[in-house]
Design a protein around this motif. Sequence first.
Motif, mmCIF file in Angstrom:
data_model
loop_
_atom_site.group_PDB
_atom_site.id
_atom_site.type_symbol
_atom_site.label_atom_id
_atom_site.label_comp_id
_atom_site.label_asym_id
_atom_site.label_seq_id
_atom_site.Cartn_x
_atom_site.Cartn_y
_atom_site.Cartn_z
ATOM 1 N N GLY A 1 0.893 -1.206 0.123
ATOM 2 C CA GLY A 1 -0.259 -0.175 -0.078
ATOM 3 C C GLY A 1 0.980 1.303 0.395
ATOM 4 O O GLY A 1 1.837 1.241 0.681
ATOM 5 N N ALA A 2 0.582 2.144 -0.140
ATOM 6 C CA ALA A 2 1.141 3.733 -0.925
ATOM 7 C C ALA A 2 -0.103 4.553 0.139
ATOM 8 O O ALA A 2 -0.986 4.735 -0.193
ATOM 9 N N ILE A 3 1.100 5.720 0.926
ATOM 10 C CA ILE A 3 0.544 6.795 1.709
ATOM 11 C C ILE A 3 1.348 7.926 1.257
ATOM 12 O O ILE A 3 2.787 7.623 1.800
ATOM 13 N N PRO A 4 1.288 9.130 1.130
ATOM 14 C CA PRO A 4 1.767 10.299 1.447
ATOM 15 C C PRO A 4 2.414 10.298 3.083
ATOM 16 O O PRO A 4 2.175 9.806 3.386
ATOM 17 N N ASP A 5 3.969 10.665 2.298
ATOM 18 C CA ASP A 5 4.586 10.465 2.769
ATOM 19 C C ASP A 5 5.080 11.229 3.860
ATOM 20 O O ASP A 5 5.123 10.682 5.634
ATOM 21 N N GLU A 6 4.107 12.280 4.811
ATOM 22 C CA GLU A 6 4.059 13.340 5.232
ATOM 23 C C GLU A 6 2.964 12.888 6.026
ATOM 24 O O GLU A 6 2.743 13.075 7.336
ATOM 25 N N MET A 7 1.899 11.276 5.815
ATOM 26 C CA MET A 7 1.380 10.414 6.693
ATOM 27 C C MET A 7 1.660 9.849 8.154
ATOM 28 O O MET A 7 1.587 8.708 9.087
ATOM 29 N N GLY A 8 3.239 9.651 7.063
ATOM 30 C CA GLY A 8 3.558 8.540 8.248
ATOM 31 C C GLY A 8 3.650 7.427 8.294
ATOM 32 O O GLY A 8 3.097 6.970 7.353
ATOM 33 N N LEU A 9 3.471 6.662 9.101
ATOM 34 C CA LEU A 9 3.568 4.776 8.131
ATOM 35 C C LEU A 9 2.132 4.858 10.640
ATOM 36 O O LEU A 9 2.703 3.316 10.781
ATOM 37 N N PRO A 10 1.079 4.597 9.634
ATOM 38 C CA PRO A 10 -0.071 3.939 10.170
ATOM 39 C C PRO A 10 -0.123 2.460 10.097
ATOM 40 O O PRO A 10 0.183 2.034 8.667
ATOM 41 N N LEU A 11 -0.680 1.894 11.246
ATOM 42 C CA LEU A 11 -0.454 0.637 11.347
ATOM 43 C C LEU A 11 -2.204 0.130 10.340
ATOM 44 O O LEU A 11 -2.491 -1.430 9.665
ATOM 45 N N ALA A 12 -2.980 0.715 10.475
ATOM 46 C CA ALA A 12 -4.665 0.823 9.951
ATOM 47 C C ALA A 12 -4.099 1.092 8.444
ATOM 48 O O ALA A 12 -3.958 2.541 7.668
ATOM 49 N N GLU A 13 -5.186 0.227 7.888
ATOM 50 C CA GLU A 13 -5.513 0.152 6.148
ATOM 51 C C GLU A 13 -5.439 1.233 5.518
ATOM 52 O O GLU A 13 -6.109 1.963 4.541
ATOM 53 N N ARG A 14 -6.195 1.946 6.444
ATOM 54 C CA ARG A 14 -8.082 2.472 5.989
ATOM 55 C C ARG A 14 -6.572 4.167 5.613
ATOM 56 O O ARG A 14 -7.967 5.010 4.906
ATOM 57 N N PHE A 15 -6.233 4.395 6.432
ATOM 58 C CA PHE A 15 -5.256 5.858 5.608
ATOM 59 C C PHE A 15 -4.324 5.411 4.234
ATOM 60 O O PHE A 15 -3.619 6.540 3.722
ATOM 61 N N TYR A 16 -4.194 4.354 3.531
ATOM 62 C CA TYR A 16 -3.102 4.089 2.371
ATOM 63 C C TYR A 16 -4.880 4.824 1.453
ATOM 64 O O TYR A 16 -5.460 4.021 1.554
ATOM 65 N N ASP A 17 -3.532 5.285 0.394
ATOM 66 C CA ASP A 17 -4.781 4.987 -0.498
ATOM 67 C C ASP A 17 -4.250 4.390 -1.490
ATOM 68 O O ASP A 17 -5.675 4.584 -2.467
ATOM 69 N N PHE A 18 -3.353 3.366 -2.286
ATOM 70 C CA PHE A 18 -3.466 2.965 -2.710
ATOM 71 C C PHE A 18 -3.171 1.652 -2.992
ATOM 72 O O PHE A 18 -2.265 1.282 -1.891
ATOM 73 N N TRP A 19 -3.362 0.503 -3.663
ATOM 74 C CA TRP A 19 -3.247 -0.747 -3.182
ATOM 75 C C TRP A 19 -3.164 -1.728 -4.664
ATOM 76 O O TRP A 19 -3.709 -0.998 -5.472
ATOM 77 N N GLY A 20 -2.224 -2.800 -4.083
ATOM 78 C CA GLY A 20 -1.562 -3.827 -5.235
ATOM 79 C C GLY A 20 -2.624 -5.050 -4.985
ATOM 80 O O GLY A 20 -3.497 -5.141 -3.960
ATOM 81 N N GLN A 21 -2.611 -5.651 -6.142
ATOM 82 C CA GLN A 21 -3.453 -7.118 -5.946
ATOM 83 C C GLN A 21 -3.820 -8.007 -5.150
ATOM 84 O O GLN A 21 -3.815 -8.971 -5.338
ATOM 85 N N GLY A 22 -2.424 -7.981 -4.505
ATOM 86 C CA GLY A 22 -1.935 -8.942 -3.912
ATOM 87 C C GLY A 22 -1.219 -10.519 -4.403
ATOM 88 O O GLY A 22 -1.249 -10.302 -5.334
ATOM 89 N N THR A 23 0.124 -10.609 -3.087
ATOM 90 C CA THR A 23 0.328 -11.962 -4.211
ATOM 91 C C THR A 23 0.263 -13.001 -2.545
ATOM 92 O O THR A 23 0.541 -12.537 -1.585
ATOM 93 N N GLN A 24 0.187 -13.857 -2.936
ATOM 94 C CA GLN A 24 0.252 -14.785 -2.137
ATOM 95 C C GLN A 24 1.280 -16.321 -1.825
ATOM 96 O O GLN A 24 2.044 -15.853 -2.352
ATOM 97 N N VAL A 25 0.839 -16.473 -0.306
ATOM 98 C CA VAL A 25 2.205 -16.328 0.516
ATOM 99 C C VAL A 25 1.917 -17.676 0.950
ATOM 100 O O VAL A 25 1.444 -17.534 2.036
ATOM 101 N N THR A 26 1.964 -18.999 1.319
ATOM 102 C CA THR A 26 1.707 -20.137 1.887
ATOM 103 C C THR A 26 2.829 -21.317 1.669
ATOM 104 O O THR A 26 3.881 -21.273 0.891
ATOM 105 N N VAL A 27 2.774 -20.930 3.226
ATOM 106 C CA VAL A 27 3.602 -21.693 3.954
ATOM 107 C C VAL A 27 3.252 -22.961 4.980
ATOM 108 O O VAL A 27 2.513 -22.834 5.668
ATOM 109 N N SER A 28 4.091 -24.091 4.414
ATOM 110 C CA SER A 28 3.411 -25.583 4.777
ATOM 111 C C SER A 28 4.560 -26.113 6.018
ATOM 112 O O SER A 28 5.663 -24.939 6.392
ATOM 113 N N SER A 29 3.872 -26.859 6.844
ATOM 114 C CA SER A 29 4.483 -26.964 7.901
ATOM 115 C C SER A 29 5.303 -28.744 7.713
ATOM 116 O O SER A 29 5.372 -28.989 6.629
#
Length: 125
Positions: free
Chosen positions: A97-125
């Motif tokens: 996710g991308a957020i204007p730098d002056e906003m800092g690094l909030p933990l909540a996703e709602r503050f981020y303006d742009f998102w990618g489509q995602g990539t799946q990570v699967t870790v087997s035991s």
Amino acid sequence: QVQLVESGGGLVQAGDSLRLSCVASGRTFRAYAMGWFRQAPGKEREFVAGISWNGGNTYYADSTKGRFTISRDNAKNTVYLQMNSLKPEDTAIYYCGAIPDEMGLPLAERFYDFWGQGTQVTVSS
């Protein structure tokens, strides 16, 4: 607009490593702080790591601190997430996710303006 495209996910075994990449296009990449988030099935999207526009500040979730490293290359418009010592509980779709730098690094996703489509990570035991 900023377009984000993640890559690098896959199926690995516990203890293995992966490096995710997120390539940005559109507006000036340097103007944005970047965050990595993940979402496991049935769970909310959670913050994993974040980095300021010049890499001078980074922040990690407690669950990933010491195992994951976030970095960026502004010349390549790319942010990375190096994931070591992967655990089954790291299994999720990973998003940048991308957020204007002056906003800092909030933990909540709602503050981020742009998102990618995602990539799946699967870790087997």
